[in-house]
Design a protein around this motif. Structure first.
Motif, PDB file in Angstrom:
ATOM      1  N   PHE A 271      -0.404  -9.056  -4.767  1.00 54.22           N
ATOM      2  CA  PHE A 271       0.917  -8.937  -5.369  1.00 54.22           C
ATOM      3  C   PHE A 271       0.911  -9.661  -6.712  1.00 54.22           C
ATOM      4  CE2 PHE A 271       5.599 -10.477  -4.944  1.00 54.22           C
ATOM      5  CZ  PHE A 271       6.031  -9.493  -5.822  1.00 54.22           C
ATOM      6  N   ASP A 272       1.087  -8.910  -7.793  1.00 52.59           N
ATOM      7  CA  ASP A 272       1.260  -9.484  -9.126  1.00 52.59           C
ATOM      8  C   ASP A 272       2.757  -9.473  -9.403  1.00 52.59           C
ATOM      9  OD1 ASP A 272       1.154 -10.351 -11.716  1.00 52.59           O
ATOM     10  OD2 ASP A 272      -0.293  -8.868 -12.407  1.00 52.59           O
ATOM     11  N   ALA A 273       3.378 -10.655  -9.326  1.00 52.74           N
ATOM     12  CA  ALA A 273       4.834 -10.723  -9.210  1.00 52.74           C
ATOM     13  C   ALA A 273       5.584 -10.501 -10.518  1.00 52.74           C
ATOM     14  CB  ALA A 273       5.230 -12.080  -8.613  1.00 52.74           C
ATOM     15  N   CYS A 274       5.019 -10.898 -11.649  1.00 56.81           N
ATOM     16  CA  CYS A 274       5.653 -10.703 -12.963  1.00 56.81           C
ATOM     17  C   CYS A 274       4.602 -10.037 -13.837  1.00 56.81           C
ATOM     18  CB  CYS A 274       6.128 -12.023 -13.546  1.00 56.81           C
ATOM     19  SG  CYS A 274       7.350 -12.890 -12.523  1.00 56.81           S
ATOM     20  N   GLY A 292      -8.833  -1.542  -3.020  1.00 55.60           N
ATOM     21  CA  GLY A 292      -7.791  -2.345  -2.404  1.00 55.60           C
ATOM     22  C   GLY A 292      -6.433  -1.833  -2.840  1.00 55.60           C
ATOM     23  N   HIS A 293      -5.465  -2.727  -2.940  1.00 57.36           N
ATOM     24  CA  HIS A 293      -4.107  -2.316  -3.304  1.00 57.36           C
ATOM     25  C   HIS A 293      -3.444  -3.461  -4.059  1.00 57.36           C
ATOM     26  CE1 HIS A 293      -0.465  -0.019  -3.205  1.00 57.36           C
ATOM     27  NE2 HIS A 293       0.195  -0.919  -2.470  1.00 57.36           N
ATOM     28  N   ILE A 294      -2.929  -3.177  -5.265  1.00 57.52           N
ATOM     29  CA  ILE A 294      -2.228  -4.178  -6.070  1.00 57.52           C
ATOM     30  C   ILE A 294      -0.811  -3.687  -6.320  1.00 57.52           C
ATOM     31  CG2 ILE A 294      -2.135  -5.404  -8.271  1.00 57.52           C
ATOM     32  CD1 ILE A 294      -5.144  -5.163  -8.471  1.00 57.52           C
ATOM     33  N   VAL A 295       0.154  -4.465  -5.891  1.00 62.00           N
ATOM     34  CA  VAL A 295       1.559  -4.179  -6.169  1.00 62.00           C
ATOM     35  C   VAL A 295       1.947  -4.982  -7.404  1.00 62.00           C
ATOM     36  CG1 VAL A 295       3.923  -4.322  -5.324  1.00 62.00           C
ATOM     37  CG2 VAL A 295       2.062  -3.754  -3.739  1.00 62.00           C
ATOM     38  N   VAL A 319      -3.179   0.402  -8.542  1.00 58.63           N
ATOM     39  CA  VAL A 319      -1.977  -0.366  -8.875  1.00 58.63           C
ATOM     40  C   VAL A 319      -0.737   0.457  -8.567  1.00 58.63           C
ATOM     41  CG1 VAL A 319      -0.685  -1.513 -10.711  1.00 58.63           C
ATOM     42  CG2 VAL A 319      -3.186  -1.640 -10.672  1.00 58.63           C
ATOM     43  N   GLN A 320       0.189  -0.149  -7.839  1.00 59.46           N
ATOM     44  CA  GLN A 320       1.477   0.487  -7.554  1.00 59.46           C
ATOM     45  C   GLN A 320       2.578  -0.291  -8.263  1.00 59.46           C
ATOM     46  OE1 GLN A 320       2.530   0.796  -3.418  1.00 59.46           O
ATOM     47  NE2 GLN A 320       4.475   1.812  -3.826  1.00 59.46           N
ATOM     48  N   PRO A 321       3.173   0.269  -9.318  1.00 60.78           N
ATOM     49  CA  PRO A 321       4.248  -0.431 -10.006  1.00 60.78           C
ATOM     50  C   PRO A 321       5.530  -0.408  -9.180  1.00 60.78           C
ATOM     51  CG  PRO A 321       3.889   1.715 -11.002  1.00 60.78           C
ATOM     52  CD  PRO A 321       2.821   1.540  -9.970  1.00 60.78           C
ATOM     53  N   VAL A 322       6.231  -1.527  -9.174  1.00 59.09           N
ATOM     54  CA  VAL A 322       7.475  -1.647  -8.405  1.00 59.09           C
ATOM     55  C   VAL A 322       8.519  -2.334  -9.276  1.00 59.09           C
ATOM     56  CG1 VAL A 322       8.594  -2.730  -6.430  1.00 59.09           C
ATOM     57  CG2 VAL A 322       6.338  -1.697  -6.157  1.00 59.09           C
ATOM     58  N   SER A 338       3.993  -4.229   3.494  1.00 57.82           N
ATOM     59  CA  SER A 338       4.739  -5.048   4.440  1.00 57.82           C
ATOM     60  C   SER A 338       4.785  -6.486   3.964  1.00 57.82           C
ATOM     61  CB  SER A 338       4.084  -4.992   5.827  1.00 57.82           C
ATOM     62  OG  SER A 338       4.033  -3.666   6.305  1.00 57.82           O
ATOM     63  N   PRO A 339       5.978  -7.062   3.812  1.00 53.33           N
ATOM     64  CA  PRO A 339       6.051  -8.472   3.444  1.00 53.33           C
ATOM     65  C   PRO A 339       5.244  -9.318   4.425  1.00 53.33           C
ATOM     66  CG  PRO A 339       8.213  -7.454   3.310  1.00 53.33           C
ATOM     67  CD  PRO A 339       7.304  -6.452   3.952  1.00 53.33           C
ATOM     68  N   GLY A 340       4.476 -10.220   3.914  1.00 55.04           N
ATOM     69  CA  GLY A 340       3.609 -11.036   4.754  1.00 55.04           C
ATOM     70  C   GLY A 340       2.213 -10.469   4.881  1.00 55.04           C
ATOM     71  N   ALA A 341       1.978  -9.302   4.260  1.00 49.17           N
ATOM     72  CA  ALA A 341       0.660  -8.671   4.356  1.00 49.17           C
ATOM     73  C   ALA A 341      -0.215  -8.977   3.153  1.00 49.17           C
ATOM     74  CB  ALA A 341       0.821  -7.154   4.497  1.00 49.17           C
ATOM     75  N   PHE A 342       0.308  -9.687   2.166  1.00 47.39           N
ATOM     76  CA  PHE A 342      -0.461  -9.921   0.950  1.00 47.39           C
ATOM     77  C   PHE A 342      -1.502 -11.008   1.141  1.00 47.39           C
ATOM     78  CE2 PHE A 342       3.443  -7.981  -0.709  1.00 47.39           C
ATOM     79  CZ  PHE A 342       2.898  -6.986  -1.504  1.00 47.39           C
ATOM     80  N   ASP A 343      -2.710 -10.710   0.703  1.00 45.99           N
ATOM     81  CA  ASP A 343      -3.798 -11.683   0.752  1.00 45.99           C
ATOM     82  C   ASP A 343      -3.766 -12.640  -0.433  1.00 45.99           C
ATOM     83  OD1 ASP A 343      -5.351 -10.480   3.054  1.00 45.99           O
ATOM     84  OD2 ASP A 343      -5.349  -8.776   1.670  1.00 45.99           O
ATOM     85  N   ARG A 344      -3.300 -12.147  -1.576  1.00 47.32           N
ATOM     86  CA  ARG A 344      -3.272 -12.921  -2.805  1.00 47.32           C
ATOM     87  C   ARG A 344      -1.988 -12.615  -3.573  1.00 47.32           C
ATOM     88  NH1 ARG A 344      -6.970 -14.689  -0.350  1.00 47.32           N
ATOM     89  NH2 ARG A 344      -9.139 -15.074  -1.038  1.00 47.32           N
ATOM     90  N   ILE A 345      -1.457 -13.638  -4.236  1.00 47.38           N
ATOM     91  CA  ILE A 345      -0.290 -13.456  -5.100  1.00 47.38           C
ATOM     92  C   ILE A 345      -0.551 -14.161  -6.427  1.00 47.38           C
ATOM     93  CG2 ILE A 345       2.155 -13.978  -5.460  1.00 47.38           C
ATOM     94  CD1 ILE A 345       2.599 -13.755  -2.480  1.00 47.38           C
TER      95      ILE A 345
END
Length: 466
Positions: A271-274, A292-295, A319-322, A338-345
């Protein structure tokens, strides 16, 4: 002095100076970036040399404003700030040319500034050209005054020498001591080069540098980041070989040190938050081998579009932009993971930007001490929000392009105290050897006041206990 001499175009230089004046005045009236304002004002200029002069003048005046104002203060009968803003900027424009641009003759600098003043007389209600002419000619004629005494007035001496706002010099001296404060001032006043991060999924760094050499584009590897390259001479990056094919991304060397701290692995959920505009996002894609998967979240739709464009150019397909607010990310993330499924933030938090003032000299004069507390509260909220969606045992990296205590150690220290289920880890194992001198006693990364030509960045690594 500028790194490259100014080549004046055959078209009247006054038009470039008038545009530079318009840009400088617009900077005072709104929060739009200097690059954006220059692009808007110079879009119709047919000769790139005219645009280069506008850029040199606008950036130069704002980069050296504190020094320029000090020189003018000794020549004026009243404080500079009491003059109309147009007159202030005209004096600064003329002074910058006289002090810093050797290729512009002194007579031309004075005459062109006086001509601009006369053309502004109707708007101002009176003719200020006589005052401007007299001040600029005295600047040429009179000897340069001595700098403030560093022993008696250390903050004033740093402010004038490095053109750093006085309040910031005082702050750094109090917090860091005179020697480190001077290093910070020196670093924040240097003219940055164009630094790129090589997309190593597409091309090897040496291979890209060799290709540029063969095409007459001199560049060299960065000294700290193993992914970086710096152009020896500035030029539009979109014209560089490899831009359209996504071989590189424009990014400061210090920023390139942040994503590896996550130790993100192929196949993980990140999860890349900003995230926008996507520099660190696409670096994570490279480190994960696009598996993998990057949100990637951002609050602004336009910035997310820019992130998507960069992902397409660099070949980042995972990459999935949100669109969402990282302070309350759970609702937006339900559509992505799913919240809580992220390995890295990665939380590259909004901040004061004090660490990148050399790239944004217009921002130097809009900063103030009150901004640190405002940003600290936002950063606390962001850190609390994103921490809730990391799995136990996962890693979160908190970073800023500020190295000020309120936005760095104060935020991380508060978070760890308020959340005992988290622990700090040293960033050292994930840094290249050349970056180890920038590891703090608390195990964070801080490039403040470095002499390697990097921006000022901070990063801390946190792990959620199992």
């Amino acid at each position: 002095m500028p790194a490259e001499p100014i080549q004046l175009a055959d078209t009247p230089a006054s038009s470039s100076r008038a545009m530079a004046l318009a840009v400088l005045l617009a900077c005072q009236r709104n929060d739009r970036g200097l690059d954006e304002l220059i692009e808007q004002k110079t879009a119709a200029l047919p000769d790139p040399r005219d645009r280069a002069l506008v850029m040199e003048l606008a950036y130069g005046v704002l980069r050296r404003q504190e020094t320029i104002d000090w020189r003018l203060g000794a020549l004026l009968g009243k404080p500079l700030f009491r003059l109309p803003m147009i007159v202030q900027m005209l004096l600064r424009l003329g002074t910058y040319q006289l002090l810093y641009l050797d290729r512009i003759p002194a007579r031309a600098a004075v005459d062109e500034t006086v001509t601009l003043a006369k053309s502004s007389g109707k708007h101002l209600g009176r003719d200020w050209s006589g005052l401007i002419n007299g001040v600029l000619r005295n600047l040429i004629r009179l000897p340069e005054p001595p700098l403030p005494d560093a022993a008696a007035h250390p903050a004033e001496a740093l402010s004038v020498r490095y053109a750093v706002p006085l309040w910031l010099c005082r702050r750094w001296i109090e917090r860091l001591g005179a020697e480190q404060a001077e290093a910070a001032c020196r670093a924040s006043s240097t003219i940055p080069g164009v630094t790129l991060r090589v997309n190593r999924r597409r091309v090897d760094r040496e291979a890209l540098l060799e290709r540029w050499r063969q095409e007459g584009i001199p560049a060299h590897p960065t000294s700290v980041s193993p992914s970086g390259a710096t152009l020896d001479k500035g030029q539009p990056v979109t014209s560089l070989p490899g831009f359209l094919t996504g071989d590189f991304y424009v990014e400061d060397e210090a920023a390139q040190l942040i994503p590896p701290l996550l130790d993100a692995r192929p196949g993980q959920v990140v999860f890349d938050a900003c995230a926008a505009p996507g520099g660190k996002t696409t670096h994570l894609v490279e480190l994960m081998d696009n598996r993998g998967h990057i949100v990637a979240m951002d609050r602004q739709q336009e910035r997310l579009k820019l992130l998507q464009e960069n992902c397409r150019r660099l070949g980042a397909s995972v990459v999935q932009p949100v669109l969402g607010d990282a302070r309350t990310p759970i609702a937006a993330l339900k559509q992505a993971a799913s919240p809580g499924a992220f390995d890295r933030i990665l939380l590259d938090a909004p901040c004061s930007g004090v660490g990148v003032l050399r790239r944004h000299p217009d921002a130097k004069w809009k900063k103030h001490t009150g901004m640190f507390e405002r940003h600290r509260q936002l950063q606390r909220d962001l850190l609390t929000g994103v921490s809730a969606v990391l799995r136990p045992g996962g890693v979160l990296v908190y970073s800023t392009c500020s190295t000020e205590w309120e936005e760095t150690e104060a935020v991380v220290g508060w978070f760890c105290e308020a959340h005992p289920e988290w622990t700090r880890e040293s960033v050292a194992p994930w840094l290249p050897p050349a970056a180890l001198p920038f590891v703090t006693v608390r195990g964070a990364l801080s490039t403040m006041g470095n002499d390697c030509g990097m921006d000022g960045f901070y990063a801390a690594r946190l792990r959620k206990k199992t």
